[in-house]
Design a protein around this motif. Structure first.
Motif, PDB file in Angstrom:
ATOM      1  N   GLU A   6       0.835  -1.193   0.000  1.00 55.25           N
ATOM      2  CA  GLU A   6       0.000   0.000   0.000  1.00 55.25           C
ATOM      3  C   GLU A   6       0.874   1.249   0.000  1.00 55.25           C
ATOM      4  O   GLU A   6       1.874   1.319   0.708  1.00 55.25           O
ATOM      5  N   TYR A   7       0.460   2.226  -0.801  1.00 56.23           N
ATOM      6  CA  TYR A   7       1.195   3.484  -0.921  1.00 56.23           C
ATOM      7  C   TYR A   7       0.235   4.645  -0.721  1.00 56.23           C
ATOM      8  O   TYR A   7      -0.978   4.487  -0.809  1.00 56.23           O
ATOM      9  N   ASP A   8       0.816   5.805  -0.491  1.00 55.08           N
ATOM     10  CA  ASP A   8      -0.001   7.015  -0.447  1.00 55.08           C
ATOM     11  C   ASP A   8      -0.384   7.442  -1.863  1.00 55.08           C
ATOM     12  O   ASP A   8      -1.516   7.861  -2.113  1.00 55.08           O
ATOM     13  N   LEU A   9       0.588   7.311  -2.787  1.00 49.31           N
ATOM     14  CA  LEU A   9       0.385   7.793  -4.156  1.00 49.31           C
ATOM     15  C   LEU A   9       1.017   6.816  -5.135  1.00 49.31           C
ATOM     16  O   LEU A   9       2.155   6.380  -4.944  1.00 49.31           O
ATOM     17  N   ILE A  10       0.263   6.477  -6.175  1.00 48.17           N
ATOM     18  CA  ILE A  10       0.797   5.710  -7.301  1.00 48.17           C
ATOM     19  C   ILE A  10       0.813   6.609  -8.522  1.00 48.17           C
ATOM     20  O   ILE A  10      -0.180   7.275  -8.832  1.00 48.17           O
ATOM     21  N   ARG A  31       4.552   8.144   0.657  1.00 50.32           N
ATOM     22  CA  ARG A  31       5.057   6.867   0.154  1.00 50.32           C
ATOM     23  C   ARG A  31       4.582   6.744  -1.290  1.00 50.32           C
ATOM     24  O   ARG A  31       3.381   6.662  -1.554  1.00 50.32           O
ATOM     25  N   LYS A 131     -10.023   3.276  -1.995  1.00 48.68           N
ATOM     26  CA  LYS A 131      -8.627   3.306  -2.422  1.00 48.68           C
ATOM     27  C   LYS A 131      -8.493   2.732  -3.835  1.00 48.68           C
ATOM     28  O   LYS A 131      -9.285   1.894  -4.259  1.00 48.68           O
ATOM     29  N   THR A 142      -2.126  -0.791  -3.870  1.00 44.89           N
ATOM     30  CA  THR A 142      -3.208   0.116  -3.504  1.00 44.89           C
ATOM     31  C   THR A 142      -2.634   1.459  -3.095  1.00 44.89           C
ATOM     32  O   THR A 142      -1.472   1.570  -2.683  1.00 44.89           O
ATOM     33  N   SER A 143      -3.473   2.488  -3.222  1.00 46.98           N
ATOM     34  CA  SER A 143      -3.024   3.835  -2.851  1.00 46.98           C
ATOM     35  C   SER A 143      -4.221   4.719  -2.544  1.00 46.98           C
ATOM     36  O   SER A 143      -5.344   4.446  -2.973  1.00 46.98           O
ATOM     37  N   LYS A 144      -3.935   5.806  -1.824  1.00 47.22           N
ATOM     38  CA  LYS A 144      -4.966   6.796  -1.525  1.00 47.22           C
ATOM     39  C   LYS A 144      -5.266   7.672  -2.736  1.00 47.22           C
ATOM     40  O   LYS A 144      -6.379   8.175  -2.896  1.00 47.22           O
TER      41      LYS A 144
END
Length: 361
Positions: A6-10, A31, A131, A142-144
């Motif tokens: 999981e990341y904050d941004l992709i 992240r 997400k 996954t990301s926010k």
């Protein structure tokens, strides 16, 4: 296979826009996962003109000046209908091959903590529990938030195709050996397209053309369409096989699609002759991250972040698209209009004012 994470941004796409976005977000504490479908670096159809408006931003993104030894571009020369005009580029621009630029930006993104995967094309994007779920050959992530920096054509960017009766535009680019080329970007216009030539070293030039496919499909065919360019290129030796791209479609700017923020050519494709494509990529990628950081830090909603990006994009970049399109139409107008335009472009400071109107703010 990479383990799911999981990341904050992709960010999809590791060109100038995607790397600028990733670097800015990582600096802000996010992240970040950067996904690139190709193996970098590689030659890509590009004028390789980095406008003065973006050089300070580029230095900031790279952490230091990386390209001081490469040629400065102090003038733009326009060749049209047997006439020419010279426009000063003040301060000077820089000629930076995309092969080198992409490598430096990707290295900087990684050095700032971005997790960057190459040969990892985004195959599918879904949403679950608020997400993004992104499927790639390397795994599912996954990301926010998500940014589409994958260019004009990709699985994520599929603009409406032009009608079958519309002219098909293609891009062609290669480097050629030429001793002591002038320190200028030279634009050779002809019916059905144009070709830009600029130095990439003291003994080589980049030739990049945008042309209708029914007019020419190779660079030798392009060179033959302009007498002066034909004479200049007569003794050129290619340094690598030409690369091409098709589907050069101009459309209205789109800053969001299916919840993703769009940057670079994915958001809008400016006419390459304006020389601001790399600048727009760097600036739009940076702006997107600046707007999304509030979302990632829980201070604003996704709708607010997207609205801020849209407003900033329209204010800073939309005028460049409009003015470049207007200038390009004039350069393809009847001969008497072209002659008048060349006279205006030969007058300082009016020429500088006209050219600045095709630049991002």
């Amino acid at each position: 296979m990479e383990a799911a994470a999981e990341y904050d941004l992709i960010v999809a796409g590791a060109g100038p826009a995607g790397c600028a976005c990733a670097i800015t977000a990582a600096r802000g504490g996010a992240r970040v996962l950067l996904l690139e479908k190709d193996k970098l670096p590689r030659h890509k159809v590009c004028g390789e003109f980095v406008s003065p408006e973006s050089l300070s931003l580029l230095t900031s993104l790279l952490g230091r000046e990386r390209f001081a030894s490469l040629p400065e571009i102090g003038a733009a020369r326009i060749f049209l209908q047997g006439k020419s005009a010279t426009v000063k580029v003040t301060p000077p621009a820089r000629s930076i091959p995309r092969f080198d630029l992409d490598a430096a930006l990707l290295e900087s993104a990684r050095s700032h903590g971005t997790h960057a995967l190459e040969e990892a094309e985004v195959r599918e994007v879904g949403e679950r529990s608020g997400k993004f779920q992104v499927v790639t050959p390397s795994g599912t992530f996954t990301s926010k938030a998500m940014v589409n920096a994958s260019g004009r054509w990709s699985r994520l960017t599929q603009p409406e195709a032009a009608s079958s009766s519309a002219a098909k535009w293609i891009g062609i680019k290669a480097h050629f050996r030429e001793a002591n080329p002038p320190a200028s970007v030279d634009l050779y216009f002809f019916r059905g397209g144009y070709c830009g030539v600029q130095p990439v070293s003291g003994e080589a030039v980049n030739a990049c053309a945008m042309v209708r496919s029914d007019v020419a499909r190779t660079l030798p065919e392009v060179f033959a369409l302009h007498p002066e360019l034909g004479r200049r290129s007569r003794d050129w030796e290619p340094l690598f096989p030409a690369v091409t791209t098709s589907g050069l479609v101009f459309r209205e700017v789109v800053t969001e699609d299916d919840g993703m923020v769009l940057v670079g050519d994915a958001a809008g494709f400016i006419d390459p002759f304006a020389g601001d494509g790399i600048s727009l990529a760097l600036h739009s990628g940076t702006l997107a991250s600046e707007c999304l950081l509030g979302l990632l830090q829980g201070r604003i909603t996704a709708a607010e972040a997207h609205a801020r990006y849209r407003a900033g994009y329209v204010e800073r970049f939309a005028p460049a698209f409009r003015n470049a399109a207007r200038l390009r139409r004039l350069l393809d107008a009847p001969a008497w209009v072209q002659s008048g335009l060349l006279r205006l472009l030969g007058m300082e400071p009016l020429a500088g004012f006209i050219m600045r109107r095709t630049r991002a703010k």
